[in-house]
Design a protein around this motif. Structure first.
Motif: not given
Length: 236
Positions: A100-113, A176-189
């Motif tokens: 599952p991809t889980g949460p996603m925000r369009l801008g950060p996801a587009l930047r990653f891809f 991760t310290t930057r979620h590639v799909l949401t852009g959230r900064i900080g240590p997280q799964p």
């Protein structure tokens, strides 16, 4: 980019891999995306080195955004590629379960891809023709004497790589310290994890290591003690 004596990062907070420079030669940790080949060449040139100084490439796991230039390095320069036995098939074929991809925000996801597929040629990934299988507890005969710590969860063969010379633990996508799909900064799964519960349990496996850097494949370098990682991720 130099982080500390012996320790360099290739790439950026979207996708990163690492170089350890020693008098005995160079060890690479992960190989990013195919386009990171140019980043590698620039870093080697700045050090007065070449690909012939690389003694080995250690993968934290077998996903496509960590094996980018590995096959080129192996094929053109004879550099051995090390991966945990449980991820060997993944690195050779790309076969992996859907997650599952889980949460996603369009801008950060587009930047990653966009960065992965367009800027760094992610569509041109070549899987690895031959790998050297490693296991939990191995200490590799490579510059910096990297020690392998099994961290199953993100993938069955995910590992941390502890290099005391660099004062660092390389954790791939164990966090991760930057979620590639949401852009959230900080240590997280990290997203795209096969077994999220197992990945959280595995964080405790690095708690006893001595290091000042915990270095993920995505996000900013993290200055912390490995002993603090598990609690910080669970609280986040």
């Amino acid at each position: 980019m130099k982080l500390a004596p012996h320790l360099y990062r290739l790439g950026n907070d979207v996708v990163a891999c690492y170089l350890i420079d020693t008098p005995e030669g160079i060890t690479l940790i992960d190989a990013g995306l195919p386009g990171h080949w140019r980043d590698l060449q620039r870093e080697l040139n700045s050090l007065g080195k070449s690909a012939d100084d690389i003694r080995g490439l250690v993968l934290t796991h077998g996903d496509s955004d960590h094996i980018g230039f590995a096959e080129r390095l192996r094929r053109e320069h004879g550099v051995a590629v090390y991966v945990h036995a449980a991820d060997a098939d993944r690195a050779r074929t790309g076969k992996k379960p859907k997650t599952p991809t889980g949460p996603m925000r369009l801008g950060p996801a587009l930047r990653f891809f966009g960065y992965s597929l367009l800027s760094k040629n992610g569509l041109r990934t070549h899987y690895i023709g031959e790998v050297t299988e490693i296991h939990d507890g191995d200490i590799l005969d490579l510059p910096g004497k990297p020690a392998i710590v099994g961290m199953p969860g993100h993938s069955p063969g995910s590992v941390a790589v502890h290099v005391p010379l660099a004062d660092a633990v390389f954790v791939g996508d164990a966090l991760t310290t930057r979620h590639v799909l949401t852009g959230r900064i900080g240590p997280q799964p990290a997203p795209f994890t096969d077994d999220p519960a197992g990945a959280l349990v595995s964080l405790d496996k690095i708690a006893g290591l001595q290091a000042s850097w915990v270095l993920p494949g995505h996000g900013a370098p993290w200055r912390t003690s490995p002993a603090q990682v598990g609690e910080a991720i669970r609280k986040g």
